[in-house]
Design a protein around this motif. Structure first.
Motif, PDB file in Angstrom:
ATOM      1  N   GLU A  43      24.102  10.092  13.396  1.00 59.59           N
ATOM      2  CA  GLU A  43      24.876  10.282  12.165  1.00 59.59           C
ATOM      3  C   GLU A  43      23.961  10.254  10.936  1.00 59.59           C
ATOM      4  OE1 GLU A  43      29.084   8.207  13.541  1.00 59.59           O
ATOM      5  OE2 GLU A  43      27.399   6.923  12.942  1.00 59.59           O
ATOM      6  N   LEU A  44      22.959   9.393  10.977  1.00 64.13           N
ATOM      7  CA  LEU A  44      22.007   9.329   9.868  1.00 64.13           C
ATOM      8  C   LEU A  44      21.211  10.636   9.781  1.00 64.13           C
ATOM      9  CD1 LEU A  44      20.583   7.764   7.614  1.00 64.13           C
ATOM     10  CD2 LEU A  44      19.078   6.778   9.343  1.00 64.13           C
ATOM     11  N   LYS A  45      20.781  11.140  10.929  1.00 63.38           N
ATOM     12  CA  LYS A  45      20.031  12.397  10.933  1.00 63.38           C
ATOM     13  C   LYS A  45      20.893  13.554  10.438  1.00 63.38           C
ATOM     14  CE  LYS A  45      16.475  11.363  14.352  1.00 63.38           C
ATOM     15  NZ  LYS A  45      15.743  11.815  15.550  1.00 63.38           N
ATOM     16  N   LYS A  46      22.165  13.551  10.813  1.00 68.55           N
ATOM     17  CA  LYS A  46      23.074  14.616  10.335  1.00 68.55           C
ATOM     18  C   LYS A  46      23.220  14.550   8.816  1.00 68.55           C
ATOM     19  CE  LYS A  46      27.630  16.734  10.874  1.00 68.55           C
ATOM     20  NZ  LYS A  46      27.761  16.975   9.436  1.00 68.55           N
ATOM     21  N   THR A  47      23.285  13.347   8.271  1.00 63.98           N
ATOM     22  CA  THR A  47      23.376  13.188   6.818  1.00 63.98           C
ATOM     23  C   THR A  47      22.144  13.787   6.139  1.00 63.98           C
ATOM     24  OG1 THR A  47      24.655  11.144   7.086  1.00 63.98           O
ATOM     25  CG2 THR A  47      23.613  11.504   4.943  1.00 63.98           C
ATOM     26  N   LEU A  48      20.967  13.500   6.707  1.00 59.70           N
ATOM     27  CA  LEU A  48      19.737  14.060   6.138  1.00 59.70           C
ATOM     28  C   LEU A  48      19.741  15.583   6.230  1.00 59.70           C
ATOM     29  CD1 LEU A  48      16.886  13.821   4.957  1.00 59.70           C
ATOM     30  CD2 LEU A  48      16.033  13.611   7.312  1.00 59.70           C
ATOM     31  N   ILE A  49      20.119  16.115   7.378  1.00 56.33           N
ATOM     32  CA  ILE A  49      20.167  17.571   7.559  1.00 56.33           C
ATOM     33  C   ILE A  49      21.081  18.200   6.518  1.00 56.33           C
ATOM     34  CG2 ILE A  49      20.947  19.408   9.121  1.00 56.33           C
ATOM     35  CD1 ILE A  49      20.036  17.449  11.441  1.00 56.33           C
ATOM     36  N   ASP A  50      22.227  17.581   6.275  1.00 62.68           N
ATOM     37  CA  ASP A  50      23.200  18.101   5.300  1.00 62.68           C
ATOM     38  C   ASP A  50      22.646  18.072   3.875  1.00 62.68           C
ATOM     39  OD1 ASP A  50      25.007  18.567   7.324  1.00 62.68           O
ATOM     40  OD2 ASP A  50      26.165  16.736   6.979  1.00 62.68           O
ATOM     41  N   VAL A  51      21.688  17.184   3.600  1.00 55.44           N
ATOM     42  CA  VAL A  51      21.047  17.133   2.280  1.00 55.44           C
ATOM     43  C   VAL A  51      19.929  18.171   2.185  1.00 55.44           C
ATOM     44  CG1 VAL A  51      19.592  15.719   0.755  1.00 55.44           C
ATOM     45  CG2 VAL A  51      21.646  14.732   1.798  1.00 55.44           C
ATOM     46  N   LEU A  52      19.119  18.268   3.245  1.00 50.96           N
ATOM     47  CA  LEU A  52      17.932  19.122   3.183  1.00 50.96           C
ATOM     48  C   LEU A  52      18.240  20.611   3.292  1.00 50.96           C
ATOM     49  CD1 LEU A  52      15.257  17.195   5.291  1.00 50.96           C
ATOM     50  CD2 LEU A  52      15.615  17.183   2.815  1.00 50.96           C
ATOM     51  N   GLN A  53      19.211  20.988   4.116  1.00 53.25           N
ATOM     52  CA  GLN A  53      19.470  22.421   4.311  1.00 53.25           C
ATOM     53  C   GLN A  53      19.827  23.136   3.007  1.00 53.25           C
ATOM     54  OE1 GLN A  53      22.351  22.267   7.539  1.00 53.25           O
ATOM     55  NE2 GLN A  53      20.812  22.867   9.048  1.00 53.25           N
ATOM     56  N   PRO A  54      20.779  22.637   2.211  1.00 51.48           N
ATOM     57  CA  PRO A  54      21.056  23.336   0.945  1.00 51.48           C
ATOM     58  C   PRO A  54      19.927  23.207  -0.069  1.00 51.48           C
ATOM     59  CG  PRO A  54      22.425  21.352   1.144  1.00 51.48           C
ATOM     60  CD  PRO A  54      21.759  21.560   2.473  1.00 51.48           C
TER      61      PRO A  54
END
Length: 481
Positions: free
Chosen positions: A433-444
């Motif tokens: 879940e933490l990694k998904k949060t980071l991905i959601d920040v970095l992709q955009p």
């Protein structure tokens, strides 16, 4: 501005000793077999690099047949055992044995800089009327030299300017390269001051296996990424060392003055150069120092030599500017002030900086959304437990978790960051879940950067890199005589 690879990995002194012995045998074998000169030179260069790393770890030169004691034995009989486990930072190497990364409080003491404390942050906020950048609020920019002096000048309507840079070693920059530029843009905006950005393509030519043409082409490509950070073209001058030094007598005169006031012994002591390094490397620190002096840029500051410079950079660049600050008063210039940042960790952990040479240690500004997701999920070092049950019971460790570290750099919302820290530490949030949060920040974030970069034309780059007068708040003060 030097932007070096992370250097040797965290090998133990004994491993380094054995590597030196093996490399020495290789060099002897190549020479005995009349191998090609470039192959022998490459092997010798590696041998010297290993010996430098050994000396950095042990505090003494390598001696054949005298292996180091066991650095983990804890015996008082080996005075160098503690040194082997200490952090080591210079412009080429960042090494620590701690999964938490470098101990920056110790580094402040070692380098003799000053901590950016709450009082200084409050003073910056009062002077600018702006909320401090998240990099200040979170201690990412953590150390300084003479920032109070810069604020004194600003509050008294006296000018200063910004200087930062990039060593263009490849076409694509990674996330860590953005950190000083994000912060420098904020400084330019809130203080309304001019900025010079050095592209040290000459340095990369000297240190890496590049042609001059390749080094300059990387300058142009990297400049597009820097421009895409949103710098004001009316207040920003980007320059290539290879191109600009031949156009600016003022710049080269300062280089020569600096060179005259730094001895070979001093530069060897500061940077660890050896007798086998080319003279270009030995003289380069003066080139990185010269932009610290305002009369290096006569089109911007005319002949004014008294305008102070503020340099935001990673702490590993400080040796260049300790040298510069020592020379400055002897050649009639104010000492540059500095703001130091922490290192942006590799995906594999905080023991070293990101490396542009390892695609899996870095998230590049050219990566697709799919590549970002894959790299974070596969390679981001986790502070979580071995099983879900253990994680729920004992929680994760944010101090070593790379995904949380990255969010500290790029998630703007302080309250949300704190909630994530609490949830992960308590076990309420899992590593996935933490990694998904980071991905959601970095992709955009990266997608938006790519869109801005796409809009940067060759003509735009040329405009930023043309020597010219800049527009800024204290212009009338700069040109008073």
């Amino acid at each position: 501005m030097a932007d070096m690879p992370s250097g040797e990995s965290c090998a133990s002194p004994l491993e380094l000793f054995n590597s030196i012995a093996a490399q020495g045998e290789l060099v002897r074998s190549l020479k005995a077999g009349n191998a090609p000169k470039d192959e022998i030179d490459s092997a010798v260069k590696m041998l010297l690099s290993l010996k430098m790393s050994y000396k950095a770890a042990m505090g003494e030169d390598y001696k054949a047949g005298c292996p180091p004691g066991n650095p983990t034995a804890g015996s008082n009989s080996n005075p160098n055992a503690a040194k082997a486990n200490e952090d080591f930072v210079d412009p080429w190497t960042v090494r620590t044995s701690s999964a938490k990364g470098i101990d920056y409080d110790k580094l402040i003491v070692q380098f003799g800089s000053s901590k950016i404390d709450k009082e200084l942050i409050n003073r910056i906020e009062k002077a600018t009327g702006q909320r401090p950048h998240r990099f200040l609020r979170r201690g990412i920019f953590f150390s300084h030299r003479d920032m109070n002096q810069v604020l004194d000048a600003y509050e008294n309507k006296k000018p200063f300017y910004l200087y930062t840079g990039r060593g263009p070693s490849s076409e694509a920059m990674h996330l860590g390269h953005l950190v000083p530029f994000i912060f420098t843009k904020w400084l330019q905006d809130v203080f309304n001051v001019p900025l010079v950005i050095q592209m040290s393509d000459d340095e990369k030519y000297l240190w890496k296996d590049l042609t001059l043409e390749q080094a300059y082409s990387y300058t142009v490509e990297n400049a597009k990424d820097i421009i895409a950070c949103g710098f004001d073209i009316n207040k920003t001058f980007i320059f290539s060392d290879l191109e600009f030094m031949g156009q600016s007598p003022g710049f080269y005169k300062n280089v020569v003055k600096i060179q005259k006031h730094v001895t070979f012994n001093q530069v060897k002591g500061i940077f660890g150069f050896t007798d086998s390094d080319c003279i270009g490397k030995i003289s380069f620190p003066a080139v990185q120092a010269a932009p610290s002096f305002s009369n290096s840029f006569p089109k911007i500051f005319r002949d004014r030599r008294d305008i102070q410079c503020l340099i935001p950079c990673a702490i590993d660049q400080d040796p260049y500017f300790r040298m510069t600050r020592d020379v400055a008063p002897r050649i009639g210039h104010p000492k540059p002030a500095l703001l130091h940042s922490t290192f942006f960790p590799a995906l594999q952990g905080a023991q070293t900086k990101m490396s542009a040479s390892d695609p899996n240690s870095s998230i590049f500004l050219t990566d697709t959304a799919k590549q970002i997701k894959s790299k974070v999920n596969k390679h981001a070092f986790s502070g979580g437990r071995d099983t879900v049950e253990e994680h729920r019971q004992f929680g994760g460790n944010c101090e070593v978790d790379v995904s949380f570290m990255y969010l500290t750099f790029f998630l703007e919302d302080d309250d949300r960051l704190e909630q994530i820290r609490q949830d992960y530490t308590s076990g309420a949030m899992l590593t996935g879940e933490l990694k998904k949060t980071l991905i959601d920040v970095l992709q955009p974030l990266i997608a938006e950067h790519q869109a801005r970069r796409k809009a940067v034309t060759e003509e735009t780059v040329k405009e930023f890199m043309t020597p010219r007068q800049l527009s800024f708040h204290f212009q009338c003060f700069c040109f008073d005589t």
